[in-house]
Design an enzyme around this catalytic site. Structure first.
Site, PDB file in Angstrom:
ATOM      1  N   CYS A  80       0.820  -1.215   0.000  1.00 16.44           N
ATOM      2  CA  CYS A  80       0.000   0.000   0.000  1.00 16.44           C
ATOM      3  C   CYS A  80       0.852   1.262   0.000  1.00 16.44           C
ATOM      4  CB  CYS A  80      -0.936  -0.005   1.199  1.00 16.44           C
ATOM      5  SG  CYS A  80      -1.883   1.519   1.383  1.00 16.44           S
ATOM      6  N   CYS A  85      -1.625   1.721  -2.982  1.00 17.31           N
ATOM      7  CA  CYS A  85      -2.615   2.779  -2.744  1.00 17.31           C
ATOM      8  C   CYS A  85      -2.045   4.197  -2.761  1.00 17.31           C
ATOM      9  CB  CYS A  85      -3.303   2.565  -1.396  1.00 17.31           C
ATOM     10  SG  CYS A  85      -3.728   0.868  -1.002  1.00 17.31           S
ATOM     11  N   LYS A  88      -0.268   5.330  -6.113  1.00 13.74           N
ATOM     12  CA  LYS A  88      -1.339   5.276  -7.127  1.00 13.74           C
ATOM     13  C   LYS A  88      -2.272   6.476  -7.009  1.00 13.74           C
ATOM     14  CE  LYS A  88      -4.971   3.640  -5.904  1.00 13.74           C
ATOM     15  NZ  LYS A  88      -5.383   2.263  -5.946  1.00 13.74           N
ATOM     16  N   TYR A 221      -8.201  -4.050 -11.350  1.00 18.63           N
ATOM     17  CA  TYR A 221      -8.284  -2.639 -10.975  1.00 18.63           C
ATOM     18  C   TYR A 221      -6.906  -1.986 -11.077  1.00 18.63           C
ATOM     19  CZ  TYR A 221      -6.402  -3.692  -6.301  1.00 18.63           C
ATOM     20  OH  TYR A 221      -5.598  -4.087  -5.266  1.00 18.63           O
ATOM     21  N   GLU A 225      -6.505   1.328 -13.276  1.00 15.76           N
ATOM     22  CA  GLU A 225      -6.052   2.543 -12.593  1.00 15.76           C
ATOM     23  C   GLU A 225      -4.763   3.067 -13.212  1.00 15.76           C
ATOM     24  OE1 GLU A 225      -7.838   1.919  -8.077  1.00 15.76           O
ATOM     25  OE2 GLU A 225      -5.843   1.143  -8.555  1.00 15.76           O
ATOM     26  N   HIS A 490     -27.101  19.953  -1.388  1.00 11.88           N
ATOM     27  CA  HIS A 490     -27.193  20.498  -2.744  1.00 11.88           C
ATOM     28  C   HIS A 490     -26.183  21.620  -2.928  1.00 11.88           C
ATOM     29  CE1 HIS A 490     -29.162  21.282  -6.557  1.00 11.88           C
ATOM     30  NE2 HIS A 490     -29.223  22.571  -6.244  1.00 11.88           N
ATOM     31  N   GLU A 495     -25.991  13.629  -3.637  1.00 15.82           N
ATOM     32  CA  GLU A 495     -27.423  13.788  -3.414  1.00 15.82           C
ATOM     33  C   GLU A 495     -28.257  13.007  -4.427  1.00 15.82           C
ATOM     34  OE1 GLU A 495     -29.374  17.579  -4.160  1.00 15.82           O
ATOM     35  OE2 GLU A 495     -27.686  18.214  -5.422  1.00 15.82           O
TER      36      GLU A 495
END
Length: 515
Positions: A80, A85, A88, A221, A225, A490, A495
C-alpha cells in the site's frame, strides 16, 4: 475452514486461560523470546504489532522486500505505502489536475494549451513522500517499543522462525504467537516468451523516466487505474484484455469504467491474449498477441509493457510445512478460521495472504488490530468482512459497497430484488462541457418490505468519498425508505443517491434532467 462457532469457542477458552492479558511477557514465563512475532511489515502486520505493544508485550516485526524481477526495492510499509494505494492515488491526482487545467479555460482562466507534464518531477515528489512514510513507520515501531528487523523470515518449527539478512546472516527467533502478514506480489505469466521484459506495479511508481508508449496487459483494478493515470499525464496507453474487466465487481459498472477509459484516450484490445514479447534493435518491445474472436495474430511495438494480471501470495519461501500451516493448493493462500487462526493453533494469517479475505488495506489493518485485542486483551470481537466499501481510482472513479447486481440476483433471485438507478451530470461537468454519459448510480435492494439495501454502486467524481459516507448506513442495514427520506446536500453528486426513484423494472429512461 473451521466452522465459525468452533473457532470462537476455542478463542474464548484461550481468553479464559489468559485472564486480562496485562503484565510482563506472555504466559510462557520466558520460554519464548517474544509474545508476538509478525512476519511481514505491511499494513496488516504493522497494525497488529503496534496494537499488541500497547498491552506491554514483547513484539517483533520481520520485514524483507525481495527486489522485483526488474530490481526495484522499497522500504517498510508493504504494498500500500510503496507500490500501491499511496503512490497510485497521488499519480491519479496528478492526472486529474491535468484534466482540471483543460476545464479551467471555460471557467475564465487564461492558460496556454496544451500543457506539458514532467514525469521526473511527479515521480520524485511521490517517491519522496513514500520514503517519508517508510521512516514514519519505523519511528512508530520504535515509539511502541516494537523490535523491527530487516530480515527474511522462514519457519523452523511451530514456535521458531529463522531470520536472514541481505548479507546472509541468520538469526533465530522464538515466539508464543506468530502472525503471517507477507501479502502478495504481481504475477508474471510462465507461458509467454519474453514476459520478463515487462514491468509490473512493483516498478511503475519508481521509474525515474517516463514509461512512454505503454501496453498494460490485464483488466484488474491495478491495470485500469494505471492505464487511467498514465493516459491522464499524456502518454499513449493501450490495454490488452483477455476476458472481462474488474472481475468480482458489478459488470455493468465495470463496463462504464472501461467505456470512459476509451473516451479518455486509452485504447482497449478486447478478447486478446499475449503470445510473445521481443526486444527490437531499437530498444522497443514488440508484442505479438492473438485476437480470440478473429483468431488473428497482431503485433505492435511499445516503449514499456506492464503486467497487471493478478497477484500471487508470498507463501512459497516461508516453509509453512515446518509449522504445520496449511495452504489452499489452488491459490497458495493460508487457510484461516473466523478468528484468523491457521491450522496451527497459535499461528495466524491476516491480509492478502489469508484465503477468502478481501485484498484491501483497510481490512488487513482492522483485522490486525482486532487480532491483537483478542490475543492480549479481553476482546472477543471478530473481524466482519461483509459490506466492506472500496473504490477504483480510474479517471472516472468507481465506488461500491455490498453486493453487485449479479450477486444479489444469484443470492435472492431476480424477482426478489429491486434496482434503483440514474444517470446524472455533475454540476462541474456542465460549464466545462464534459461528457457525463458514464456518470451513474445504482442501488440494489430487496424488493419486499422496507427494501433493505444490498449494494450501492457509483461512478463519478470522488466516488470513494461518496461511498464511504453511505457505507455506514448499509452496514447498519439501511433501507430504501430511509435513504429516500434523507435530505441530500445540494449541489453535490452524492445527493443523486438520495433522489433515486426509477427502477430498472419500470424500463424508463433514468437520466436526471433537473438540478
Amino acid at each position: 475452514l473451521r466452522p465459525g462457532k468452533m473457532a470462537a469457542l476455542r478463542l474464548w477458552s484461550r481468553f479464559r486461560r489468559k485472564g486480562d492479558g496485562r503484565g510482563a511477557r506472555g504466559l510462557a514465563g520466558g520460554k519464548y523470546e517474544y509474545d508476538l512475532l509478525v512476519i511481514g511489515g505491511g499494513s496488516g502486520g504493522l497494525a497488529c504489532s503496534k496494537e499488541a505493544a500497547l498491552y506491554d508485550r514483547q513484539v517483533a516485526v520481520l520485514d524483507y522486500v525481495e527486489p522485483s524481477p526488474k530490481g526495484t526495492r522499497w522500504g517498510l510499509g508493504g504494498t500500500c505505502v510503496n507500490v500501491g494505494c499511496i503512490p497510485k492515488k497521488l499519480m491519479h491526482h496528478a492526472a486529474l489536475l491535468g484534466g482540471a487545467i483543460k476545464d479551467a479555460k471555460n471557467y475564465g482562466w487564461d492558460l496556454s494549451l496544451p500543457v506539458h507534464h514532467d514525469w521526473g518531477t511527479m515521480a520524485n515528489a511521490v517517491q519522496s513522500h513514500v520514503k517519508s512514510l517508510n521512516w514514519g513507520h519505523r519511528v512508530q515501531l520504535q515509539d511502541r517499543k516494537v523490535k523491527y528487523m530487516n530480515l527474511k523470515g522462514v519457519f523452523l518449527d511451530k514456535h521458531t522462525v529463522q531470520g536472514e539478512s541481505k548479507q546472509g546472516e541468520k538469526t533465530i527467533l522464538t515466539a508464543e504467537n506468530i502472525v503471517i502478514a507477507t501479502g502478495g506480489r504481481p504475477r508474471y505469466p510462465a507461458d509467454v516468451p519474453g514476459a520478463e521484459l515487462g514491468i509490473s506495479s512493483d516498478d511503475i511508481f519508481w521509474l525515474k523516466d517516463s514509461p512512454g508508449k505503454t501496453l498494460i496487459i490485464g483488466a484488474s483494478y491495478v491495470a485500469l487505474e494505471c492505464a487511467g493515470f498514465l493516459t491522464g499525464v499524456g502518454l499513449d496507453i493501450s490495454l490488452l484484455v483477455r476476458s472481462i474487466p474488474l472481475r468480482g465487481f458489478d459488470q455493468q459498472m465495470a463496463h462504464l469504467v472501461t467505456d470512459h477509459l476509451t473516451s479518455y484516450g486509452t485504447r482497449v484490445f478486447w478478447k486478446c491474449i499475449p503470445i510473445k514479447i521481443e526486444k527490437l534493435d531499437s530498444g522497443k518491445l514488440q508484442v505479438i498477441w492473438k485476437n480470440l474472436e478473429s483468431d488473428v495474430e497482431e503485433r505492435e511495438s511499445f516503449d514499456t509493457v506492464m503486467w497487471a494480471i493478478g497477484r500471487a501470495p508470498e507463501t512459497g519461501g516461508l516453509r509453512l510445512d515446518k509449522a504445520g500451516v496449511q495452504i489452499n493448493p489452488e491459490t497458495g493462500k493460508v487457510i484461516v478460521g473466523d478468528n484468523e487462526e491457521t491450522s496451527t493453533s497459535h499461528i495466524y494469517a491476516i491480509g492478502d495472504i489469508a484465503e477468502g479475505r478481501p485484498e484491501l488495506t483497510p481490512t488487513a489493518i482492522k483485522a490486525g488490530k482486532l487480532l491483537a485485542h483478542r490475543l492480549f486483551g479481553k476482546s472477543t470481537e471478530l473481524m466482519d468482512y461483509d459490506n466492506v466499501a472500496t473504490a477504483v481510482f480510474t479517471p472516472l472513479e468507481y465506488g461500491c459497497v455490498g453486493l453487485s447486481e449479479q450477486e444479489a440476483v444469484q443470492r435472492h433471485g431476480e424477482d426478489n430484488i429491486e434496482v434503483y438507478h440514474a444517470y446524472y451530470k455533475p454540476l462541474e461537468f456542465a460549464v466545462a462541457e464534459r461528457d457525463a454519459s458514464q456518470c451513474y448510480v445504482k442501488l440494489v435492494c430487496l424488493r419486499e418490505g422496507d427494501q433493505r439495501i444490498l449494494g450501492l454502486h457509483f461512478t463519478g467524481p470522488n466516488a470513494g468519498e461518496v461511498i464511504q459516507g453511505f457505507a455506514l448506513g448499509i452496514k447498519c442495514n439501511a433501507t430504501y425508505s430511509q435513504l429516500a427520506s434523507t435530505v441530500g446536500i445540494h449541489p453535490t453528486c452524492a445527493e443523486d443517491v438520495n433522489k433515486l426513484k426509477i427502477t430498472k423494472r419500470l424500463g424508463v429512461d433514468p437520466t436526471v434532467t433537473a438540478c
